[in-house]
Design a protein around this motif. Structure first.
Motif, mmCIF file in Angstrom:
data_model
loop_
_atom_site.group_PDB
_atom_site.id
_atom_site.type_symbol
_atom_site.label_atom_id
_atom_site.label_comp_id
_atom_site.label_asym_id
_atom_site.label_seq_id
_atom_site.Cartn_x
_atom_site.Cartn_y
_atom_site.Cartn_z
ATOM 1 N N SER A 116 49.251 45.071 53.655
ATOM 2 C CA SER A 116 49.193 46.537 53.787
ATOM 3 C C SER A 116 49.666 47.020 55.152
ATOM 4 O O SER A 116 50.486 47.942 55.240
ATOM 5 N N ASP A 213 46.436 51.483 51.117
ATOM 6 C CA ASP A 213 46.110 50.337 51.974
ATOM 7 C C ASP A 213 44.677 49.877 51.744
ATOM 8 O O ASP A 213 44.389 48.666 51.714
ATOM 9 N N LYS A 216 44.507 47.911 48.531
ATOM 10 C CA LYS A 216 45.006 46.542 48.716
ATOM 11 C C LYS A 216 43.978 45.664 49.422
ATOM 12 O O LYS A 216 43.796 44.497 49.063
#
Length: 320
Positions: A116, A213, A216
């Motif tokens: 990320s 992000d 992830k």
């Protein structure tokens, strides 16, 4: 178009391909081996499948967002080694399990950060950490197995891998709990919807305001956590942690996920499908053993199954 029974049957088969493959495989094995449908063998299949199923659940999350996690086997090995060392040193069992699970979670988050924040491709990032943590395992163990005997909780710990509750192996209960939690997350929580959205179209998901992000980090953290859990089960079952434990487990997990109908390009798949895929892999391994097929042919069979599943996924993607 006129609705017919043929269309109905074809539609059912189309929607339940993994289950159809599982049923066909069971029928073939029932014809080839009288031992296949014995209760003892069924328990053996379930116990062996449970390890791959736990890892494959985390892999499902990774593949659903269009990623992959090749480090799960190495995470299993390092976490199993740490768990064995903690148990042998006499640490409280619950505390040792928590530390080991947190280690797996931390490793998974490292993968998530590399992907990320570092903007690395999942394949490259997890390939690197796979090698890195396999090396750490060899250094930590000095290349030698670590036994769990000697600790005050070693006998209880062993029950996690080899014990039974109401006639079923404890790892099977752990597998079911993991499946239920993962199913609930994907079907009923906002995080699950974000996982599917990210795998379907990351750019559109970003524009919709989702912090991809964080998704992830959650996904790879979960994958690391579940790999650590699998490491605990393997170590408990064997009573020792080997520095080579978990080698090739990432391939079995990927095969289970893809056979279960999860698209390698992300956005499509279910935990139920992964459960069926893990059973297919488990039964395939068991079948080759019952038929006394040499072990080195098993990798040939797995490779062929993975290629077939990926080609089928490509065909379905084109159709969609």
């Amino acid at each position: 178009m006129k609705w017919t029974s043929n269309n109905s049957v074809k539609g059912i088969i189309q929607k339940n391909k993994p289950l159809v493959v599982l049923v066909i495989l069971c029928i073939i094995m029932a014809c080839l081996s009288d031992n296949f449908f014995t209760w003892r063998n069924i328990l053996t299949v379930l116990r062996q499948t449970s390890i791959n199923a736990v890892i494959a659940t985390g892999m499902t999350f990774a593949i659903l967002i269009g990623g992959i996690d090749l480090s799960v086997g190495s995470v299993l090995a390092i976490c199993g080694a740490v768990m064995a060392n903690l148990i042998a040193s006499g640490m409280d069992l619950i505390l040792a399990i928590l530390i080991t699970l947190l280690l797996g979670l931390a490793i998974g988050i490292v993968n998530g950060l590399l992907i990320s924040k570092g903007r690395l491709q999942p394949f490259i990032a997890t390939l690197g950490t796979m090698t890195l943590f396999r090396g750490f395992t060899l250094v930590y163990t000095q290349g030698k197995p670590i036994g769990t005997s000697g600790g005050t909780g070693s006998l209880i710990f062993g029950k996690i891998g080899s014990g039974y509750i109401f006639g079923l192996p404890i790892p099977v209960y752990i597998m079911i709990i993991v499946f239920v939690i993962a199913y609930y997350i994907l079907r009923h929580l906002r995080t699950g919807r974000y996982v599917y959205a990210l795998g379907s179209n990351e750019e559109a998901t970003i524009y919709s305001g989702v912090k991809t992000d964080k998704v992830k980090l959650f996904v790879y953290g979960a994958s690391g956590l579940l790999a650590a859990l699998a490491g605990i089960i393997v170590t408990a079952r064997l009573g020792t942690a080997s520095p080579t434990a978990g080698e090739g487990y990432e391939l079995d997990a990927i095969a289970a996920v893809v056979l279960g109908g999860t698209s390698m390009s992300g956005g499509v798949g279910t935990i139920g499908g992964t459960a069926i895929g893990a059973l297919i892999i488990g039964i395939l391994n068991n079948a080759l053993n019952l038929l006394q097929v040499p072990s080195y042919y098993q990798n040939v069979a797995k490779g062929a199954v993975i290629l077939f599943a990926v080609l089928l996924d490509r065909k379905q993607k084109s159709a969609r």
